[in-house]
Design an enzyme around this catalytic site. Structure first.
Site, PDB file in Angstrom:
ATOM      1  N   LYS A  43     -18.205   3.335  -4.141  1.00  0.00           N
ATOM      2  CA  LYS A  43     -16.800   3.399  -4.573  1.00  0.00           C
ATOM      3  C   LYS A  43     -15.901   2.643  -3.597  1.00  0.00           C
ATOM      4  O   LYS A  43     -15.029   1.878  -3.998  1.00  0.00           O
ATOM      5  CB  LYS A  43     -16.348   4.865  -4.649  1.00  0.00           C
ATOM      6  N   ARG A  65      -4.837   6.298  -3.288  1.00  0.00           N
ATOM      7  CA  ARG A  65      -4.304   5.606  -2.131  1.00  0.00           C
ATOM      8  C   ARG A  65      -4.728   4.140  -2.066  1.00  0.00           C
ATOM      9  O   ARG A  65      -3.928   3.259  -1.744  1.00  0.00           O
ATOM     10  CB  ARG A  65      -4.765   6.355  -0.881  1.00  0.00           C
ATOM     11  N   PRO A 108      -0.512   7.440   6.743  1.00  0.00           N
ATOM     12  CA  PRO A 108       0.575   6.462   6.592  1.00  0.00           C
ATOM     13  C   PRO A 108       0.043   5.058   6.303  1.00  0.00           C
ATOM     14  O   PRO A 108      -1.163   4.828   6.315  1.00  0.00           O
ATOM     15  CB  PRO A 108       1.248   6.494   7.973  1.00  0.00           C
ATOM     16  N   VAL A 109       0.975   4.122   6.032  1.00  0.00           N
ATOM     17  CA  VAL A 109       0.571   2.724   5.800  1.00  0.00           C
ATOM     18  C   VAL A 109       1.208   1.789   6.831  1.00  0.00           C
ATOM     19  O   VAL A 109       1.228   0.582   6.646  1.00  0.00           O
ATOM     20  CB  VAL A 109       0.918   2.244   4.369  1.00  0.00           C
ATOM     21  N   ASP A 110       1.721   2.378   7.934  1.00  0.00           N
ATOM     22  CA  ASP A 110       2.418   1.546   8.922  1.00  0.00           C
ATOM     23  C   ASP A 110       1.554   0.396   9.440  1.00  0.00           C
ATOM     24  O   ASP A 110       2.029  -0.726   9.633  1.00  0.00           O
ATOM     25  CB  ASP A 110       2.913   2.424  10.093  1.00  0.00           C
ATOM     26  N   LEU A 111       0.263   0.654   9.624  1.00  0.00           N
ATOM     27  CA  LEU A 111      -0.592  -0.393  10.202  1.00  0.00           C
ATOM     28  C   LEU A 111      -0.893  -1.491   9.177  1.00  0.00           C
ATOM     29  O   LEU A 111      -1.067  -2.658   9.527  1.00  0.00           O
ATOM     30  CB  LEU A 111      -1.890   0.218  10.742  1.00  0.00           C
ATOM     31  N   ASP A 148     -16.164  11.013   5.862  1.00  0.00           N
ATOM     32  CA  ASP A 148     -16.417  11.314   4.451  1.00  0.00           C
ATOM     33  C   ASP A 148     -17.671  12.161   4.244  1.00  0.00           C
ATOM     34  O   ASP A 148     -17.974  12.535   3.105  1.00  0.00           O
ATOM     35  CB  ASP A 148     -16.534  10.015   3.636  1.00  0.00           C
ATOM     36  N   ILE A 201     -10.711  11.653  12.566  1.00  0.00           N
ATOM     37  CA  ILE A 201     -10.073  10.593  11.777  1.00  0.00           C
ATOM     38  C   ILE A 201      -8.840  11.118  11.021  1.00  0.00           C
ATOM     39  O   ILE A 201      -7.783  10.513  11.060  1.00  0.00           O
ATOM     40  CB  ILE A 201     -11.067   9.975  10.760  1.00  0.00           C
ATOM     41  N   ARG A 203     -13.795  11.584  -9.366  1.00  0.00           N
ATOM     42  CA  ARG A 203     -13.207  10.402  -8.730  1.00  0.00           C
ATOM     43  C   ARG A 203     -14.266   9.635  -7.937  1.00  0.00           C
ATOM     44  O   ARG A 203     -14.161   8.420  -7.810  1.00  0.00           O
ATOM     45  CB  ARG A 203     -12.092  10.829  -7.761  1.00  0.00           C
TER      46      ARG A 203
END
Ligand code: UD1
Length: 429
Positions: free
Chosen positions: A22, A102, A132-135, A316, A338, A408
């Protein structure tokens, strides 16, 4: 809403075919936005996330054709997708789609690289931390993008195209690395990504991009170099096997006992997890066909595990390992480094009679002799499958609610386990 009913106590014997990954399929599908030619992906798993991404890409004007079965195809062979982003008609990825997964946020990179602009809703996905997506945005800025956030949307612009640059990630991020990699393929000049994620799915995407004409070296190491090209072509690529599905079924066999061939699995994709399983008392053998895992008789030994970016023990598989350790002969410790909130399975595992104490990012699991089936609730993708693993070894009946999380990421989980002797069925509401 569908539920799954499991009657525990059955050994698992037989063969489980491992599907395509996936976490490689999603970025590979997204990479199709980089070219006006057709990208053909083979071994694509039949998953809810794949179907959702098809819809998201469709919204940008991408045609996705699902190939039919070929003579000789087995029941579990993956699908072949023919993906064509010949004309991108819309560079906006709306909230109602992106908020459900995401990884769909990653469309921002190829849209920006090819079209010079993108408007993408801030993401959703599993509730396992702030994520977050800052990086990701930092890496796009390093390539010359102008970024604004407005009304829950990221507006990214590069009217004169992206320019190669240096992207130094302060922490390892898979999504950040995919983003920087895809954006850099069409940027003018050379990009260097430092502290890049080394996950096998990054290598798989880089391999595909190289087939499409990208100039990439170093994927799979922490320094990736990309020399931008002016356009990319179509290609044909086969998705690598899913190491998380592999590890999940390996833990299921270790938990239930038995002897199973994980067909098509590749040990080098999850060596750290296999090492932990051997320490726990499972027998593991790599063959041409895949990975054979067995646990016969002896109990499960406790382990000490800390999750880490690849090649470390994957976050995971953390929930699945915790389920296994609930029946160990002694005390285990599992530390999650993580995601800060990835312990939602703990209270559900407690319903089976598991003894788990949480202290910050470390869980202490005292093995118990027996688990008892219970009604439980799936909270996120990987947590939900840990409940299935516990149920396989629990006495009596378990009902897992909210199984859409499982769909999913796990293709036909009930069918694969039943074929090996488990007693698991889906009850439609
Ligand atoms: C991917 C995987 C997911 C896996 C995770 C870690 C896919 C589709 N998903 O998720 O299954 O659990 O890698 O192996 O491949 N972070 C930031 N800022 C950012 C981006 C990330 O602080 O801009 C943090 C995250 O909160 C997290 C860590 O970095 O603590 C790693 O996240 P990341 O590797 O980016 O995870 P995903 O790519 O979302």
């Amino acid at each position: 809403m569908d539920r799954i009913r499991i009657v525990g106590g059955k050994h698992l014997t037989g063969t489980i075919p491992i599907s395509g990954a996936k976490n490689a399929t999603l970025p590979l599908m997204i990479a199709s936005l980089l070219t006006d030619e057709t990208l053909v992906l083979e071994n694509v798993p039949r998953l809810a996330d794949v179907a959702l991404l098809q819809r998201i890409l469709g919204n940008h004007g991408v045609d996705v054709m699902v190939g039919g079965k070929r003579p000789g195809d087995g029941e579990y062979d993956g699908q072949t997708l023919h993906i064509s982003a010949k004309r991108i008609v819309d560079t906006t990825a709306p909230y109602d789609l992106v908020s459900r997964m995401r990884a769909s946020f990653w469309v921002v990179a190829p849209l920006l690289a090819r079209m010079g602009q993108a408007k993408v809703s801030l993401p959703g996905g599993c509730a396992i931390g702030t994520r977050p997506v800052d990086l990701l945005l930092m890496s796009l800025r390093a390539l010359g993008a102008e970024i604004e956030i407005d009304g829950g949307y990221v507006l990214a612009r590069a009217p004169h195209g992206l320019k190669g640059g240096e992207v130094v990630f302060p922490k390892v991020t898979v999504g950040g690395t995919h983003t920087a990699l895809m954006a850099a393929t069409l940027a003018r000049g050379t990009t260097v990504i430092e502290n890049a994620a080394r996950e096998p799915e990054i290598v798989d995407v880089a391999d595909c991009l190289i087939k499409m004409g990208a100039k990439i070296s170093g994927a799979g190491t922490s320094r990736i170099e990309i020399e931008g090209v002016s356009r990319l072509d179509g290609a044909r690529h086969r998705v690598l096997p899913d190491r998380i599905e592999t590890g999940t079924y390996a833990m299921a066999v270790a938990m239930a006992g038995g002897d199973v061939m994980l067909a098509g699995a590749k040990p080098e994709l999850l060596q750290s997890a296999l090492d932990v399983l051997v320490e726990a008392g499972a027998e593991i053998a790599a063959t041409n066909e895949g990975i054979r895992i067995a646990r016969n008789g002896a109990g499960i030994a406790p382990v000490e595990v800390v999750t880490a970016p690849f090649p470390g023990f994957p976050t995971d598989l953390q929930a699945q390992l915790m389920a296994l350790m609930t029946r160990a002969k002694g005390t285990s410790h599992i530390t999650e480094t993580i995601f800060e909130n990835r312990f939602m399975h703990v209270q559900e595992l407690a319903r089976f009679g598991a003894h788990i104490k949480l202290d910050g990012e470390t869980a202490t699991i005292e093995g118990v002799d027996r688990l008892k089936g219970a009604p439980v609730m799936a909270t996120d993708l990987r947590a939900s499958v840990s409940l299935v693993i516990a149920a396989l070894a629990a006495e009596g009946e378990t009902f897992v609610n909210r199984v859409y999380h499982l769909d999913r990421g796990f293709e036909r989980l009930e069918a694969k386990l039943n074929a090996c002797g488990a007693a698991i069925e889906r009850l439609s509401a």
